[in-house]
Enzyme design. Structure first.
Site, PDB file in Angstrom:
ATOM      1  N   THR A 254       0.929  -1.040   0.124  1.00  0.00           N
ATOM      2  CA  THR A 254       0.227   0.075  -0.039  1.00  0.00           C
ATOM      3  C   THR A 254       0.784   1.213  -0.055  1.00  0.00           C
ATOM      4  O   THR A 254       2.005   1.246   0.562  1.00  0.00           O
ATOM      5  CB  THR A 254      -0.947  -0.110   1.402  1.00  0.00           C
TER       6      THR A 254
ATOM      7  N   TYR B 107      -1.555   0.098  10.356  1.00  0.00           N
ATOM      8  CA  TYR B 107      -1.908  -0.627   8.907  1.00  0.00           C
ATOM      9  C   TYR B 107      -0.669  -0.554   7.769  1.00  0.00           C
ATOM     10  O   TYR B 107      -0.202  -1.555   7.447  1.00  0.00           O
ATOM     11  CB  TYR B 107      -3.119  -0.090   8.175  1.00  0.00           C
TER      12      TYR B 107
HETATM   13  N1  UFG Z   1     -12.866  11.581   1.861  1.00  0.00           N
HETATM   14  C1  UFG Z   1     -13.794  12.381   2.160  1.00  0.00           C
HETATM   15  N2  UFG Z   1     -15.021  11.876   2.526  1.00  0.00           N
HETATM   16  C2  UFG Z   1     -15.119  10.875   2.904  1.00  0.00           C
HETATM   17  C3  UFG Z   1     -14.272   9.876   2.551  1.00  0.00           C
HETATM   18  C4  UFG Z   1     -12.919  10.171   2.277  1.00  0.00           C
HETATM   19  O1  UFG Z   1     -13.706  13.605   2.015  1.00  0.00           O
HETATM   20  O2  UFG Z   1     -16.422  10.172   3.242  1.00  0.00           O
HETATM   21  C5  UFG Z   1     -11.749  12.187   1.559  1.00  0.00           C
HETATM   22  C6  UFG Z   1     -10.467  11.955   2.658  1.00  0.00           C
HETATM   23  O3  UFG Z   1     -10.361  12.830   3.440  1.00  0.00           O
HETATM   24  C7  UFG Z   1      -9.154  11.842   1.371  1.00  0.00           C
HETATM   25  C8  UFG Z   1      -9.945  11.335  -0.031  1.00  0.00           C
HETATM   26  O4  UFG Z   1     -11.215  11.464   0.293  1.00  0.00           O
HETATM   27  O5  UFG Z   1      -8.858  13.148   1.376  1.00  0.00           O
HETATM   28  C9  UFG Z   1      -9.596   9.658   0.122  1.00  0.00           C
HETATM   29  O6  UFG Z   1      -9.851   9.124   1.212  1.00  0.00           O
HETATM   30  P1  UFG Z   1     -10.288   7.475   1.118  1.00  0.00           P
HETATM   31  O7  UFG Z   1     -10.605   7.068   2.525  1.00  0.00           O
HETATM   32  O8  UFG Z   1     -11.193   7.001  -0.061  1.00  0.00           O
HETATM   33  O9  UFG Z   1      -8.718   6.895   0.792  1.00  0.00           O
HETATM   34  P2  UFG Z   1      -7.200   7.110   1.805  1.00  0.00           P
HETATM   35  O10 UFG Z   1      -6.534   8.084   0.624  1.00  0.00           O
HETATM   36  O11 UFG Z   1      -7.618   7.776   3.144  1.00  0.00           O
HETATM   37  O12 UFG Z   1      -6.622   5.620   1.871  1.00  0.00           O
HETATM   38  C10 UFG Z   1      -5.957   4.985   0.849  1.00  0.00           C
HETATM   39  C11 UFG Z   1      -6.287   3.570   0.889  1.00  0.00           C
HETATM   40  C12 UFG Z   1      -5.713   3.097   2.053  1.00  0.00           C
HETATM   41  C13 UFG Z   1      -4.276   3.638   2.142  1.00  0.00           C
HETATM   42  C14 UFG Z   1      -3.972   5.003   2.237  1.00  0.00           C
HETATM   43  C15 UFG Z   1      -2.475   5.572   2.382  1.00  0.00           C
HETATM   44  O13 UFG Z   1      -7.632   3.108   0.750  1.00  0.00           O
HETATM   45  O14 UFG Z   1      -5.586   1.796   2.515  1.00  0.00           O
HETATM   46  O15 UFG Z   1      -4.774   5.653   0.890  1.00  0.00           O
HETATM   47  O16 UFG Z   1      -2.640   6.802   2.606  1.00  0.00           O
HETATM   48  F1  UFG Z   1      -4.018   3.210   3.360  1.00  0.00           F
END
Ligand code: UFG
Length: 333
Positions: free
Chosen positions: A125, A149
């Site tokens: 990841t 994680y």
């Molecule tokens: N976001 C929102 N609202 C939501 C969900 C997400 O605004 O309801 C935003 C988050 O703040 C972030 C972006 O959308 O800025 C993406 O968020 P995600 O939760 O979709 O994904 P992440 O970037 O947090 O997570 C991903 C992978 C993880 C990994 C991570 C590495 O899904 O497995 O990248 O930083 F660990």
């Protein structure tokens, strides 16, 4: 393509009933590559596994089960998806993450070595990079995870490197950026109802299955103030896995590869794209920053193309969100 016989070696796919694992099983099946999967169905679904692939319900923490399956199905290579993937949960339950992701991967790697299997493709990841200083992030950037994680995955990476040096276990470590979308043929998709990932949550909000999308933070140092991520279509990611397996079967050496397109989209851009493809508004509310979100995560994406000849086929954001929405519409509301 080749005819499958009793003697044809199979690839063992752990976690094949899950979101990414099931897309890879379909890609393998489309390419005529025989597989077998072990899944404990804790989050996966039996229906996601193609009919042609034997599903063994069980836990990869059991060395006995692994060896039985490896022997019984003439396994010559492993693709390892089984694991826990929710970042905030990993902060609350670190031991569960180290056990499920790191300890079980140790059991699996040891079983490979004992059974003379010398090829493994591992789901890592972008979380191994933590909050990087700059983007795009190359594979040689410092790995300083900021949650259990990411740490649990990085430990497995290290273990595989050491196993390569000591025992000749060759590995392709794939560091996923933001995986999204669904199989264009509608055979599988992201089915977990308690979603936290942006594109899935936005689709649920659009369909009225949750009151609204919370946009976490609008004051980041980015052009529109929302976080930027490198969204990759799950079917392109699945193709990368097939290429990684073929690389190892050809005798190729160990690799660490980012899986992303090298292009970022902000939260606002994702929402606007979903609205454009659906013609409907996404109910959204501006909210506080979510702890632990780095402002930008974008892959340096050249190495995977050079090393595996990977050519993405679904890299338009419109296509990613359209396929995610089509899948979401097909789920029980
Ligand atoms: N976001 C929102 N609202 C939501 C969900 C997400 O605004 O309801 C935003 C988050 O703040 C972030 C972006 O959308 O800025 C993406 O968020 P995600 O939760 O979709 O994904 P992440 O970037 O947090 O997570 C991903 C992978 C993880 C990994 C991570 C590495 O899904 O497995 O990248 O930083 F660990």
């Amino acid at each position: 393509m080749f005819e499958e016989s009793e003697d044809t070696p199979r690839v063992l796919v752990t976690g094949g009933a899950g979101y990414i694992g099931s897309h890879v099983l379909h890609a393998l099946s489309d390419a005529g590559i025989p597989a077998v999967t072990i899944d404990n169905l804790s989050t996966g679904r039996r229906a996601a596994v193609p009919d042609s692939v034997p599903l063994i319900e069980g836990d990869i923490g059991s060395a006995d089960l692994l060896e039985r399956v490896m022997r019984g199905h003439r396994v010559d290579a492993v693709m390892h998806f089984a694991g826990s993937i929710v970042v905030p949960e990993s902060v609350e339950k670190p031991f569960a993450y180290y056990r499920n992701n790191t300890v079980n991967s140790l059991t699996l790697a040891e079983a490979c070595v004992r059974m003379g299997i010398d090829k493994i493709v591992f789901s890592s990841t972008a979380a191994v990079y933590g909050a990087p200083e700059s983007v795009p992030i190359t594979e040689d950037a410092p790995t300083i995870p900021i949650n259990p994680y990411g740490a649990s995955k990085l430990m497995t990476e290290q273990m595989l490197r050491d196993a390569g040096a000591a025992h000749g276990l060759r590995s392709v470590i794939l560091r996923y950026f933001n995986v999204a979308g669904a199989d264009p043929a509608g055979r599988t998709g992201q089915a977990t109802p308690v979603a936290t990932h942006l594109i899935k949550v936005a689709c649920q909000a659009l369909l009225g299955r949750r009151p609204a999308l919370s946009v976490f933070g609008t004051d980041y140092p980015t052009p529109d103030g929302t976080c930027i991520r490198d969204y990759i279509h799950v079917s392109d990611l699945a193709d990368a896995h097939v290429l990684a397996l073929l690389h190892l079967r050809r005798g190729g050496g160990s690799l660490v590869l980012n899986c992303g397109y090298g292009r970022g989209a902000s939260v606002h851009e994702v929402v606007r794209t979903l609205e454009a493809v659906s013609g409907e508004p996404v109910p959204a509310a501006l909210a506080e920053r979510r702890p632990g979100d780095p402002p930008q995560l974008v892959a340096a994406a050249a190495r995977i193309r050079e090393q595996l000849g990977w050519i993405p086929k679904h890299d338009r954001l419109e296509e990613i969100v359209r396929s995610a929405l089509a899948w979401e519409r097909g789920l029980e509301g």
